[in-house]
Design a protein around this motif. Structure first.
Motif: not given
Length: 350
Positions: A141-142, A190-200, A206-213, A226-228
């Protein structure tokens, strides 16, 4: 929606020598006077309820008087390590307001609230059992995300700073209905971009309670990021679907925003933008990333059956034969990042 669910109790994997050398090289190791197991010796606890009187699944813990002073002093020193490189000259102005313990989930963290008595400002940090998956998740993540993560390791104890933001499930329940149409479109992006980062990066669960807006005020608008916040399922699951946040039923309202606010071309544009900027981050941190991947390849992060399943599923997704040759989760991540560098160039989007 995917009906797949991650294993409820993930196996914990120890930090090996290679990872520990990496952490020392990049100033993630420290020395402290208190371990995670020390905090487990609390003598009593009460449930913590939120402002609406709902049980948060956290409990506030208490210690014997003769232990409390020593624990508080150690926790205040940890705060200085996180925020002032261990400078303790103002430690007398710090107070440990409370220590909470979470009995829910894999990591079972302690949450510490530290308050500056001079101005009443406060912050939180977490103490958890160190786990290789979690540490690799924090480091990836860093390096790969637009965010920076502050954490330290000593022995089998992990110290993490608090990540500010509104939990995704809370945002869906209380905040989304207050957003205007432009803000909803921006969240969809932002959700599209977040989805890409998690997948790659193979960050799972990464269900809704495991990330913050994170709302950011910018002139006459609010921009959302959006941050994990939970890295327990880094490189662990065998199903590729579990690394795609948009497939979790808990995230359906975010996925619906994407469908309602973005057409196919816009979705592909944002996916490509995120992939290209990720390649830039890879190149900017190439030496550190190579060191991290070497540590990952030397570490066991998942059962062998998960690795075999993920090899096959990502190959079907990419048709890159290198995935079939990968023998560990670390090698799968390495192949995925090399795939990105071959197929996307940052300068194409400058």
């Amino acid at each position: 929606m995917s009906e797949n669910k991650p294993q409820l109790k993930k196996l914990n994997y120890p930090i090996n020598g290679e990872l520990r050398r990496y952490l020392e090289k990049y100033k993630r190791l420290t020395r402290i006077n208190i371990f995670y197991d020390d905090l487990l010796r609390f003598q009593g606890s009460i449930s913590v309820f939120d402002k609406e009187d709902k049980d948060t699944l956290w409990v506030r813990v208490y210690y014997n008087g003769f232990e409390k002073e020593e624990i508080d002093n150690s926790l205040k020193k940890i705060y200085t390590l996180l925020h002032s490189d261990g400078d303790i000259k103002n430690i007398q102005f710090l107070n440990v307001d409370y220590i909470d313990f979470c009995t829910f989930g894999n990591s079972q963290p302690f949450r510490i609230k530290i308050r500056n008595i001079l101005n009443d400002n406060y912050t939180h940090f977490y103490i958890k059992k160190a786990d290789a998956s979690r540490v690799f998740g924090l480091e990836l993540e860093h390096i790969l995300s637009p965010n920076r993560i502050n954490f330290l390791v000593f022995g089998d104890t992990l110290i993490e700073e608090h990540i500010l933001g509104i939990p995704g499930d809370v945002f869906l329940e209380k905040n989304l209905k207050k957003c205007n149409e432009h803000e909803k479109a921006q969240i969809a992006k932002e959700f599209v971009k977040f989805n890409e980062r998690c997948m790659i990066g193979l960050l799972g669960d990464m269900r809704s309670y495991n990330f913050v807006i994170v709302p950011i005020y910018d002139f006459d608008q609010i921009v959302f990021k959006i941050r994990a916040i939970d890295f327990d399922q880094q490189c662990y699951e065998g199903s590729f679907r579990l690394y795609k946040p948009h497939l979790f039923k808990e995230n359906y309202p975010f996925n619906r925003l994407v469908r309602d606010k973005l057409n196919k071309d816009a979705i592909e544009q944002y996916q490509n933008e995120e992939r290209s900027i990720l390649v830039k981050r890879l190149l900017d941190s190439e030496t550190r990333l190579l060191d991290l991947l070497e540590a990952m390849k030397s570490s066991k992060l998942a059962p062998i059956e998960h690795i075999v399943q993920l090899q096959e599923e990502i190959y079907e997704f990419t048709l890159d034969l290198d995935f079939k040759k990968a023998n560990s989760m670390g090698e799968i991540v390495e192949v995925a990042l090399n795939f990105m560098k071959r197929n996307f160039k940052y300068e194409d989007f400058e």
